[in-house]
Design a protein around this motif. Structure first.
Motif, short mmCIF file in Angstrom:
data_model
loop_
_atom_site.label_atom_id
_atom_site.label_comp_id
_atom_site.label_asym_id
_atom_site.label_seq_id
_atom_site.Cartn_x
_atom_site.Cartn_y
_atom_site.Cartn_z
N ASP A 268 -2.66 -3.40 -17.84
CA ASP A 268 -2.72 -4.77 -18.36
C ASP A 268 -3.20 -5.73 -17.28
O ASP A 268 -2.58 -5.83 -16.22
N PRO A 269 -4.28 -6.44 -17.51
CA PRO A 269 -4.82 -7.34 -16.48
C PRO A 269 -3.81 -8.37 -15.99
O PRO A 269 -3.69 -8.59 -14.78
N LYS A 270 -3.07 -8.99 -16.91
CA LYS A 270 -2.12 -10.01 -16.51
C LYS A 270 -0.98 -9.42 -15.68
O LYS A 270 -0.57 -10.00 -14.67
N ALA A 271 -0.48 -8.27 -16.11
CA ALA A 271 0.61 -7.63 -15.37
C ALA A 271 0.15 -7.24 -13.96
O ALA A 271 0.88 -7.42 -12.98
N LEU A 272 -1.05 -6.73 -13.86
CA LEU A 272 -1.57 -6.36 -12.54
C LEU A 272 -1.79 -7.59 -11.67
O LEU A 272 -1.51 -7.56 -10.47
N ALA A 273 -2.29 -8.67 -12.27
CA ALA A 273 -2.49 -9.90 -11.51
C ALA A 273 -1.16 -10.45 -11.01
O ALA A 273 -1.04 -10.86 -9.85
N ASP A 274 -0.14 -10.44 -11.88
CA ASP A 274 1.17 -10.93 -11.48
C ASP A 274 1.77 -10.05 -10.37
O ASP A 274 2.33 -10.57 -9.39
N ALA A 275 1.63 -8.75 -10.52
CA ALA A 275 2.16 -7.83 -9.51
C ALA A 275 1.44 -8.04 -8.18
O ALA A 275 2.06 -8.01 -7.10
N ALA A 276 0.12 -8.25 -8.25
CA ALA A 276 -0.65 -8.49 -7.02
C ALA A 276 -0.18 -9.76 -6.32
O ALA A 276 0.00 -9.78 -5.09
N GLN A 277 0.04 -10.81 -7.10
CA GLN A 277 0.53 -12.06 -6.51
C GLN A 277 1.88 -11.86 -5.83
O GLN A 277 2.12 -12.37 -4.72
N ARG A 278 2.77 -11.12 -6.46
CA ARG A 278 4.09 -10.89 -5.88
C ARG A 278 4.01 -10.08 -4.60
O ARG A 278 4.72 -10.35 -3.63
N GLN A 279 3.12 -9.08 -4.58
CA GLN A 279 2.99 -8.28 -3.37
C GLN A 279 2.37 -9.08 -2.23
O GLN A 279 2.78 -8.95 -1.07
N VAL A 280 1.40 -9.93 -2.55
CA VAL A 280 0.81 -10.78 -1.51
C VAL A 280 1.86 -11.75 -0.97
O VAL A 280 1.94 -12.00 0.24
N ALA A 281 2.70 -12.28 -1.85
CA ALA A 281 3.76 -13.18 -1.41
C ALA A 281 4.74 -12.48 -0.48
O ALA A 281 5.35 -13.12 0.39
N GLN A 282 4.86 -11.18 -0.63
CA GLN A 282 5.77 -10.40 0.22
C GLN A 282 5.09 -9.92 1.50
O GLN A 282 5.75 -9.33 2.35
N GLY A 283 3.78 -10.15 1.63
CA GLY A 283 3.11 -9.79 2.87
C GLY A 283 1.94 -8.85 2.75
O GLY A 283 1.31 -8.49 3.75
N ALA A 284 1.59 -8.42 1.53
CA ALA A 284 0.42 -7.55 1.37
C ALA A 284 -0.85 -8.31 1.72
O ALA A 284 -1.01 -9.47 1.35
N GLN A 285 -1.76 -7.65 2.43
CA GLN A 285 -3.01 -8.28 2.85
C GLN A 285 -4.24 -7.68 2.17
O GLN A 285 -5.34 -8.20 2.30
N VAL A 286 -4.04 -6.57 1.45
CA VAL A 286 -5.08 -5.96 0.62
C VAL A 286 -4.40 -5.42 -0.63
O VAL A 286 -3.32 -4.82 -0.54
N ILE A 287 -5.01 -5.62 -1.78
CA ILE A 287 -4.53 -5.03 -3.02
C ILE A 287 -5.53 -3.97 -3.45
O ILE A 287 -6.71 -4.26 -3.67
N ASP A 288 -5.06 -2.73 -3.56
CA ASP A 288 -5.90 -1.63 -4.02
C ASP A 288 -5.48 -1.25 -5.43
O ASP A 288 -4.28 -1.20 -5.74
N LEU A 289 -6.44 -1.02 -6.31
CA LEU A 289 -6.17 -0.69 -7.70
C LEU A 289 -6.43 0.79 -7.95
O LEU A 289 -7.43 1.34 -7.48
N ASN A 290 -5.51 1.43 -8.66
CA ASN A 290 -5.60 2.87 -8.89
C ASN A 290 -6.33 3.17 -10.18
O ASN A 290 -5.79 2.99 -11.27
N LEU A 291 -7.57 3.66 -10.04
CA LEU A 291 -8.32 4.19 -11.17
C LEU A 291 -8.70 5.65 -10.89
O LEU A 291 -9.69 6.16 -11.40
N GLY A 292 -7.87 6.29 -10.06
CA GLY A 292 -8.22 7.65 -9.65
C GLY A 292 -7.18 8.70 -9.94
O GLY A 292 -7.49 9.89 -9.93
#
Length: 332
Positions: A78-102
């Protein structure tokens, strides 16, 4: 020049640790960085944020002790769920978001996630656009060469990634249908590298320094990603670096050096997971190390019977002491 650029980050070399679910935790990442990895992506984390409080997901969050850039891989549809999760991880200190399509795992693909998404390019584009718009850090993706041998649409997905503003793409040289069977092919990776302008990371069946050199030369990839090959021998990163840069074939570390690496790794596991869970997870990693040691099966059997971390470490010491003195290894 062995460095490469990922967004604003200049990475020191081309050797990347793969995000392996249940394996490439912060303990393994730390060991691999010490053994020559230039970049590592955290193990797969579901975009369903309500699951993050579970014991399984708790250790997959951003680890601020990781070298920069700290990368988290997200799995979802889900695009929105992934966007929200990415924002939360960045807020916690993530500096790169990698998406799993593999990921080819059945339980992942049944949800149309992981490599199953390759069959839905429009959904992929929606995901890419949503996540890129949601965060101000580099967004990357890991894919396979396609759905199956008749539908190798990796190039199409790569063009979508480039068009949506992703910062890099990793390509595993198998299709979703291949899972981990057969041999990886690199023609598709080479074609993607020739076509897109964003960095391309090659992945699949890179098990030696010579393999790494071949894949770099054949695909012209910006970096290579190592997965299963480094389990039990994280020093493969250093061996690849020495061969590609200096044509020097480094031997495996001495037994004493391996003892220290294994102890450091297990200590990190105990710290990360605690005593009870750490002891269980240590058995898995010890099994991989044991595959490359003399009388490794005997060590593994004795180690797996132990349920206290101090006894596990003492077992490793006794094993190496027995090798040093040529004594018979009786029991731990």
């Amino acid at each position: 020049m062995m460095s490469w650029q990922l967004g604003p980050y200049q990475l020191p070399n081309k050797w990347v640790l793969a995000p392996m679910a249940g394996v490439s935790d912060s303990a393994l990442r730390s060991i691999c960085y010490k053994q020559g990895a230039g970049y590592a992506i955290g193990e797969m984390l579901s975009a369903q944020t309500h699951l993050w409080e579970t014991k399984k997901s708790a250790t997959r969050q951003v680890n601020m002790a990781d070298p920069e850039p700290r990368a988290i891989q997200l799995l979802g549809i889900d695009p929105k769920a992934l966007a929200d999760a990415a924002q939360r991880q960045v807020a916690q200190g993530a500096q790169v978001i990698d998406l799993n399509l593999g990921c080819p795992a059945k339980k992942v693909c049944q949800q149309a996630a992981g490599s199953a998404l390759l069959a839905y390019p429009e959904q992929v584009a929606s995901i890419f656009n949503a996540v890129v718009a949601a965060v101000d850090v580099p967004v990357t993706v890991k894919i396979r060469t396609g759905i199956n041998a008749e539908h190798k649409n990796g190039l199409e997905i790569a063009k979508i990634a480039e068009g949506c503003g992703l910062s890099a793409i990793t390509v595993h040289g198998r299709t979703r249908a291949d899972k981990f069977n057969g041999q990886a092919e690199y023609d598709t990776i080479a074609l993607i590298k020739q076509t897109v302008s964003i960095p391309v990371i090659a992945n699949g069946d890179i098990c030696s320094a010579e393999d790494a050199q071949f894949v770099l030369n054949y695909t012209n990839a910006d970096a290579i990603m190592l997965g299963r090959a480094v389990l039990g021998r994280p020093w493969l990163f250093n061996q690849i670096d020495a061969w590609v840069n200096n044509k020097t074939l480094l031997p495996d570390p001495s037994l004493m050096a391996r003892q220290h690496i294994m102890r450091d790794h297990l200590d990190a596991i105990y710290r990360l997971y605690g005593e009870t869970q750490g002891v269980r997870i240590a058995r898995k990693h010890l099994g991989w190390y044991a595959q490359h040691l003399p009388a490794g099966d005997r060590l593994r059997q004795m180690f797996n019977r132990l349920d206290v971390s101090t006894k596990q470490q003492a077992c490793i010491d006794k094993y190496f002491d027995a090798l040093d003195t040529r004594l018979e290894l009786e029991s731990c």
